[in-house]
Every structure is written in structure tokens, then in C-alpha cells.
Design a protein around this motif. Structure first.
Motif, PDB file in Angstrom:
ATOM      1  N   ILE A   7       0.838  -1.207   0.000  1.00  0.00           N
ATOM      2  CA  ILE A   7       0.000   0.000   0.000  1.00  0.00           C
ATOM      3  C   ILE A   7       0.869   1.251   0.000  1.00  0.00           C
ATOM      4  O   ILE A   7       0.646   2.174  -0.796  1.00  0.00           O
ATOM      5  CB  ILE A   7      -0.964  -0.014   1.209  1.00  0.00           C
ATOM      6  N   ASP A  11       1.302   4.479  -2.704  1.00  0.00           N
ATOM      7  CA  ASP A  11       0.987   5.843  -2.282  1.00  0.00           C
ATOM      8  C   ASP A  11       1.450   6.030  -0.837  1.00  0.00           C
ATOM      9  O   ASP A  11       0.805   5.553   0.093  1.00  0.00           O
ATOM     10  CB  ASP A  11      -0.517   6.100  -2.389  1.00  0.00           C
ATOM     11  N   ARG A  13       1.320   8.553   0.941  1.00  0.00           N
ATOM     12  CA  ARG A  13       0.513   9.493   1.721  1.00  0.00           C
ATOM     13  C   ARG A  13      -0.668   8.819   2.430  1.00  0.00           C
ATOM     14  O   ARG A  13      -1.385   9.452   3.183  1.00  0.00           O
ATOM     15  CB  ARG A  13      -0.011  10.611   0.822  1.00  0.00           C
ATOM     16  N   VAL A  14      -0.881   7.541   2.190  1.00  0.00           N
ATOM     17  CA  VAL A  14      -1.967   6.830   2.850  1.00  0.00           C
ATOM     18  C   VAL A  14      -1.675   6.784   4.352  1.00  0.00           C
ATOM     19  O   VAL A  14      -0.576   6.423   4.765  1.00  0.00           O
ATOM     20  CB  VAL A  14      -2.118   5.397   2.287  1.00  0.00           C
ATOM     21  N   THR A  15      -2.640   7.172   5.134  1.00  0.00           N
ATOM     22  CA  THR A  15      -2.437   7.238   6.585  1.00  0.00           C
ATOM     23  C   THR A  15      -2.567   5.848   7.218  1.00  0.00           C
ATOM     24  O   THR A  15      -3.195   4.952   6.638  1.00  0.00           O
ATOM     25  CB  THR A  15      -3.480   8.168   7.229  1.00  0.00           C
ATOM     26  N   GLU A  17      -4.473   5.094   9.542  1.00  0.00           N
ATOM     27  CA  GLU A  17      -5.911   4.865   9.732  1.00  0.00           C
ATOM     28  C   GLU A  17      -6.532   4.267   8.466  1.00  0.00           C
ATOM     29  O   GLU A  17      -7.327   3.326   8.534  1.00  0.00           O
ATOM     30  CB  GLU A  17      -6.612   6.185  10.098  1.00  0.00           C
ATOM     31  N   GLU A  18      -6.157   4.824   7.297  1.00  0.00           N
ATOM     32  CA  GLU A  18      -6.679   4.293   6.031  1.00  0.00           C
ATOM     33  C   GLU A  18      -6.173   2.879   5.775  1.00  0.00           C
ATOM     34  O   GLU A  18      -6.924   2.016   5.311  1.00  0.00           O
ATOM     35  CB  GLU A  18      -6.289   5.222   4.879  1.00  0.00           C
ATOM     36  N   ILE A  19      -4.900   2.645   6.061  1.00  0.00           N
ATOM     37  CA  ILE A  19      -4.344   1.298   5.882  1.00  0.00           C
ATOM     38  C   ILE A  19      -5.054   0.328   6.816  1.00  0.00           C
ATOM     39  O   ILE A  19      -5.398  -0.797   6.419  1.00  0.00           O
ATOM     40  CB  ILE A  19      -2.816   1.294   6.143  1.00  0.00           C
ATOM     41  N   LYS A  21      -8.088   0.472   7.870  1.00  0.00           N
ATOM     42  CA  LYS A  21      -9.417   0.159   7.312  1.00  0.00           C
ATOM     43  C   LYS A  21      -9.301  -0.841   6.169  1.00  0.00           C
ATOM     44  O   LYS A  21     -10.098  -1.775   6.059  1.00  0.00           O
ATOM     45  CB  LYS A  21     -10.093   1.437   6.795  1.00  0.00           C
ATOM     46  N   MET A  22      -8.295  -0.635   5.309  1.00  0.00           N
ATOM     47  CA  MET A  22      -8.118  -1.529   4.156  1.00  0.00           C
ATOM     48  C   MET A  22      -7.809  -2.956   4.592  1.00  0.00           C
ATOM     49  O   MET A  22      -8.280  -3.916   3.994  1.00  0.00           O
ATOM     50  CB  MET A  22      -6.974  -1.030   3.264  1.00  0.00           C
ATOM     51  N   LYS A  24      -8.251  -4.161   7.734  1.00  0.00           N
ATOM     52  CA  LYS A  24      -9.008  -4.552   8.928  1.00  0.00           C
ATOM     53  C   LYS A  24      -8.070  -4.754  10.116  1.00  0.00           C
ATOM     54  O   LYS A  24      -8.097  -5.770  10.814  1.00  0.00           O
ATOM     55  CB  LYS A  24      -9.850  -5.796   8.654  1.00  0.00           C
ATOM     56  N   PRO A  27      -5.290   1.056  13.715  1.00  0.00           N
ATOM     57  CA  PRO A  27      -4.264   2.009  13.257  1.00  0.00           C
ATOM     58  C   PRO A  27      -2.990   1.977  14.096  1.00  0.00           C
ATOM     59  O   PRO A  27      -1.895   2.129  13.553  1.00  0.00           O
ATOM     60  CB  PRO A  27      -4.961   3.370  13.391  1.00  0.00           C
TER      61      PRO A  27
END
Length: 162
Positions: A7, A11, A13-15, A17-19, A21-22, A24, A27
Motif C-alpha cells: 500500500i 501511495d 501518503r496513505v495514513t 488509519e486508512e491502511i 481500514k483496508m 481490517k 491504526p
């Protein structure tokens, strides 16, 4: 490869928190994993891929050349010692040991053709154990590090459906 690395490689810049979520994951667990990979040297740095052809006020962005280098491996050191001497030059952006006719592939960034030619003729070619070089200048980049550098333009014509 680790899913977090996959991931971040696409990118940076993916936080976390976003990782999280992706994948599961919590964070905090993602942050901890990233910190460990940074500490262990798995993640060396984060960078931005720039399409320099679109920067109009900064000139042409310089010259990039790929140089094939034929060398004689050193006794008990192989190719590594000479490769290290070559990649320590500030002009060298990348350096790879290759199979085939040439041993090293060296990527050099210069302000112009003269600067790259001077690097080859004054620093690289005269080195002991360098038997020959072949320089290829990059004329245009289409894709870099997995990113297509072509700018997608939207058509101004209205869509017609039948």
C-alpha cells in the motif's frame, strides 16, 4: 511482500488509519509496524514522483542517462567495492549489478549533455578496473516507478449514445 508495504509503495501518503481500514487492522498496530520497518531499514524513505515535463518554469529538468559499465571484478571483493566507489559519486542516481554484456547499469542525472559527458570521461571511464562504457540518454519518460507519466486529458466533446 507485506500488505502494508504494498500500500505504501503505491501511495506513501496513505495514513495508518486508512491502511487499518483496508486491512481490517487497528491504526496503532499499523503505526507500530511502519515504525519497525523504518527502524529496520526496510522503509528507507518516502518520495514524490514528479513529472518534470509539466514544470514549465524550471527549464527542461536536466538530462538523465543510463550508462552500461564493463568492469573487472577485484580479487576477494568481486564487483561490490568498485560499485560502491561509483555509486558514491553525487551524479549517480542509481547503480545496479547486471547480467549480460556489461556488469553495472548506472543512472546519472546532469544539468545538460556536457555535464553527463564530463562525468563519464573525467570520473567514470578513467577508473581502474573500468574496461568500457556505453551511454544512453533518456529522451522521454513514459512510466516511472510503476506510475504512468502521461497526463489524461478529458475530451471536451459531449458523449453521444445511440
Amino acid at each position: 511482500m507485506n500488505q502494508i508495504l504494498e500500500i505504501l509503495e503505491k501511495d506513501a501518503r496513505v495514513t495508518p488509519e486508512e491502511i487499518g481500514k483496508m486491512l481490517k487492522m487497528k491504526p496503532e498496530k499499523v503505526k507500530k509496524a511502519i515504525k519497525k520497518m523504518e527502524k529496520d531499514g526496510i522503509i528507507l524513505k518516502y518520495k514524490t514522483v514528479i513529472n518534470k515535463e509539466l514544470i514549465k518554469d524550471e527549464g527542461d529538468g536536466g538530462v538523465l542517462a543510463l550508462i552500461e559499465v564493463k568492469i573487472v571484478p577485484e580479487k576477494n571483493l568481486g564487483f561490490d567495492h568498485l560499485a560502491e566507489r561509483i555509486y558514491m559519486f553525487p551524479e549517480v542516481a542509481s547503480c545496479y549489478l547486471m547480467s549480460g554484456t556489461y556488469d553495472l547499469l548506472v543512472m546519472v542525472q546532469g544539468k545538460n549533455l556536457h555535464e553527463v559527458a564530463s562525468f563519464v570521461s573525467e570520473k567514470l571511464a578513467p577508473m581502474d578496473k573500468v574496461q568500457g562504457t556505453v551511454t544512453h540518454f533518456i529522451l522521454k519518460k513514459y512510466k516511472e516507478d510503476g506510475d504512468v507519466l502521461k497526463r489524461v486529458r478529458k475530451s471536451k466533446r459531449p458523449a453521444i449514445s445511440l
